[in-house]
Design an enzyme around this catalytic site. Structure first.
Site, PDB file in Angstrom:
ATOM      1  N   SER A 136      29.959  77.084   0.108  1.00  0.00           N
ATOM      2  CA  SER A 136      29.600  76.190   1.209  1.00  0.00           C
ATOM      3  C   SER A 136      30.734  76.124   2.221  1.00  0.00           C
ATOM      4  O   SER A 136      31.891  75.864   1.860  1.00  0.00           O
ATOM      5  CB  SER A 136      29.313  74.801   0.618  1.00  0.00           C
ATOM      6  N   SER A 188      28.219  71.191  15.150  1.00  0.00           N
ATOM      7  CA  SER A 188      27.877  70.253  16.222  1.00  0.00           C
ATOM      8  C   SER A 188      29.047  69.439  16.745  1.00  0.00           C
ATOM      9  O   SER A 188      28.942  68.851  17.808  1.00  0.00           O
ATOM     10  CB  SER A 188      26.783  69.315  15.760  1.00  0.00           C
ATOM     11  N   HIS A 216      21.447  72.882  15.455  1.00  0.00           N
ATOM     12  CA  HIS A 216      21.954  72.689  16.828  1.00  0.00           C
ATOM     13  C   HIS A 216      21.758  73.920  17.707  1.00  0.00           C
ATOM     14  O   HIS A 216      22.347  74.015  18.781  1.00  0.00           O
ATOM     15  CB  HIS A 216      23.424  72.261  16.803  1.00  0.00           C
ATOM     16  N   LYS A 247      16.078  67.771  17.652  1.00  0.00           N
ATOM     17  CA  LYS A 247      17.148  67.912  18.637  1.00  0.00           C
ATOM     18  C   LYS A 247      16.592  68.639  19.865  1.00  0.00           C
ATOM     19  O   LYS A 247      15.889  68.018  20.634  1.00  0.00           O
ATOM     20  CB  LYS A 247      18.370  68.505  17.959  1.00  0.00           C
ATOM     21  N   THR A 276       6.345  62.605  -0.718  1.00  0.00           N
ATOM     22  CA  THR A 276       6.454  61.784   0.487  1.00  0.00           C
ATOM     23  C   THR A 276       5.275  62.106   1.407  1.00  0.00           C
ATOM     24  O   THR A 276       4.771  63.238   1.404  1.00  0.00           O
ATOM     25  CB  THR A 276       7.817  62.028   1.193  1.00  0.00           C
ATOM     26  N   THR A 277       4.829  61.127   2.145  1.00  0.00           N
ATOM     27  CA  THR A 277       3.724  61.327   3.075  1.00  0.00           C
ATOM     28  C   THR A 277       4.125  62.379   4.109  1.00  0.00           C
ATOM     29  O   THR A 277       5.256  62.371   4.595  1.00  0.00           O
ATOM     30  CB  THR A 277       3.389  59.992   3.768  1.00  0.00           C
ATOM     31  N   THR A 362      32.853  61.570  10.391  1.00  0.00           N
ATOM     32  CA  THR A 362      32.146  62.657  11.080  1.00  0.00           C
ATOM     33  C   THR A 362      33.132  63.754  11.486  1.00  0.00           C
ATOM     34  O   THR A 362      32.799  64.931  11.459  1.00  0.00           O
ATOM     35  CB  THR A 362      31.387  62.095  12.305  1.00  0.00           C
TER      36      THR A 362
HETATM   37  C1  LIG Z   1      21.174  66.422  12.614  1.00  0.00           C
HETATM   38  C2  LIG Z   1      21.470  67.489  11.611  1.00  0.00           C
HETATM   39  C3  LIG Z   1      20.615  67.719  10.524  1.00  0.00           C
HETATM   40  C4  LIG Z   1      19.469  66.804  10.216  1.00  0.00           C
HETATM   41  O1  LIG Z   1      18.416  66.976  11.082  1.00  0.00           O
HETATM   42  P1  LIG Z   1      17.424  65.734  11.361  1.00  0.00           P
HETATM   43  O2  LIG Z   1      16.175  66.363  11.779  1.00  0.00           O
HETATM   44  O3  LIG Z   1      18.099  64.887  12.388  1.00  0.00           O
HETATM   45  O4  LIG Z   1      17.277  64.991  10.057  1.00  0.00           O
HETATM   46  C5  LIG Z   1      20.852  68.815   9.718  1.00  0.00           C
HETATM   47  N1  LIG Z   1      21.899  69.646   9.942  1.00  0.00           N
HETATM   48  C6  LIG Z   1      22.768  69.432  10.956  1.00  0.00           C
HETATM   49  C7  LIG Z   1      23.897  70.386  11.157  1.00  0.00           C
HETATM   50  C8  LIG Z   1      22.598  68.353  11.815  1.00  0.00           C
HETATM   51  O5  LIG Z   1      23.472  68.113  12.787  1.00  0.00           O
END
Ligand SMILES: *Cc1c(COP(=O)(O)O)cnc(C)c1O
Length: 408
Positions: A136, A188, A216, A247, A276-277, A362
């Site tokens: 990873s 990101s 992204h 996004k 999950t639904t 972050t």
């Molecule tokens: C935002 C993000 C996610 C999750 O995507 P969502 O649709 O917002 O849950 C996964 N991987 C990366 C790198 C992200 O920045």
């Protein structure tokens, strides 16, 4: 036990470290983006958003809104069940086919979010492949980390985008052992981009599967918005590609695109998919319209890249410490948690500019920053105001001026 006292004490810890999260409530208005109304402290004011991940404002695009409106009035609000029990809509299957074609794969599977897609797909593969070890990238997103953790598979962290380090680590394991190399295309926070082709070639040399998060990049890179792997013409080297509709596509939901056998495998064993639904038909229709639109709107992608490059050049010319990178993300370095929060507050309250402070966890401590995401709707006038405002804020706060790290 004083349960509430315990929780309050831990929250105080966050506050003491200056990383307690305060949400900014916005009222968005279709047609006015990036202008929004900020609500807080019992008042409201107009501000310009500079940190939205709705990178192309597709969330307000007429094609998307019309599709969602029509789906709402045809299919209703919710999906009505899990995929297995009455909750598979014909729109889900259309969207899966669309996404498979976007990534030139034979199949795809959609999830309620990109987070869930990563967690469910990685967890299922790593937990079920016998004695699997995952390699990873050290900057991988929390959703991938959580999927790997839940799988209880052995994990090896390689240095960010460092193929020599990855090779050394891969070589330490027997070739026959099941392996996954998990990484992203556009990271990101720094906005740097991995070498997908070389990473996949290396992984395959050691018999590993490749898992790529293009969250992204989808919608933004490649002639049809198929991501950096499409741009670099290496889609065939990626075994499993993961993306989001939330996004650049401006809606909500996530997916993996891969071979039909893996889709069947994840569909059949992933708890986060099964129990999950399913995605609302309204969101599904919106995502479908957005993917279809962006497949053929390369001009919007070009304009997005031009805006980001222009902002970076203007900040550099104004001596604002912008981290250089080859993507659409514009990180301005502050290197201090409290000053970063203060800069964000001053921009908001004194200049009508909303950009969230990005602090630990972050980004690493000492690497705090303001992360700007210019969109095709940010004009030269918006940039004039932003650059002037940043100059004022930098004069007032004078954050440390360290040599700005150049992202790869
Ligand atoms: C935002 C993000 C996610 C999750 O995507 P969502 O649709 O917002 O849950 C996964 N991987 C990366 C790198 C992200 O920045």
């Amino acid at each position: 036990m004083d349960y509430l006292g315990f929780a309050a004490e831990h929250l105080q810890g966050l506050k003491d470290e200056g990383r307690y999260r305060v949400f900014n409530a916005l009222k968005r208005q279709v047609g006015a983006f990036p202008e929004v109304v900020w609500h807080g402290d019992g008042k409201s004011m107009p501000v310009t958003v500079w940190c939205s991940n709705d990178y192309l404002n597709m969330g307000h695009h007429p094609a998307v809104i019309e599709a969602m409106d029509a789906a709402l009035h045809t299919h209703g609000a919710g999906a009505g069940g899990t995929r297995n029990i009455s909750g598979t809509n014909i729109l889900h299957e259309e969207l899966e086919a669309e996404v498979a074609s976007l990534h030139q794969k034979e199949a795809a599977l959609i999830f309620t979010s990109g987070y869930v897609a990563n967690e469910a797909a990685l967890c299922t593969l790593a937990a079920r492949l016998p004695d699997c070890v995952i390699f990873s990238d050290s900057k991988n997103h929390a959703s991938m980390i959580e999927g790997m953790r839940l799988s209880r598979a052995e994990r090896v962290i390689f240095k960010h985008n460092d193929l020599a380090d990855l090779e050394e680590k891969l070589a330490a394991y027997p070739k026959e052992r099941a392996k996954i190399v998990a990484f992203e295309s556009v990271y990101s926070m720094d906005g740097d981009i991995s070498d997908i082709g070389a990473t996949c070639d290396l992984a395959h040399k050691y018999g590993a599967l490749t898992y790529l998060d293009e969250v992204h990049a989808v919608g933004l890179y490649g002639p049809h918005g198929g991501g950096v792997a499409e741009r670099d013409k290496v889609l065939d080297k990626v075994d499993i590609v993961e993306g989001t509709f939330a996004k650049a596509f401006g809606v909500q939901g996530g997916y993996v695109a891969t071979s039909p056998v893996f889709v069947d495998f994840i569909r059949s064993f992933a708890s986060g998919f099964i129990f999950t639904t399913s995605m609302s038909p309204v969101l599904t229709a919106g995502a479908l319209a957005s993917v279809r639109h962006l497949k053929q709107d390369d001009a919007l992608r070009q304009r997005h890249q031009e805006r980001a490059a222009t902002l970076k050049a203007r900040l550099r010319a104004a001596n604002i410490p912008v981290m250089d990178n080859p993507s659409h993300i514009v990180p301005v370095m502050v290197y201090d948690a409290a000053l970063c929060q203060e800069a964000s507050n001053m921009l908001l309250h004194d200049h009508g500019i909303y950009v969230q402070a990005i602090n630990y966890p972050t980004v690493p401590k000492g690497m705090e920053r303001l992360r700007f995401t210019p969109t095709p709707h940010h004009t030269d006038a918006h940039m004039d105001h932003l650059v002037k405002s940043l100059i004022t804020v930098w004069e007032k706060l004078s954050p440390p001026r360290l040599p700005v790290e150049q992202a790869a």
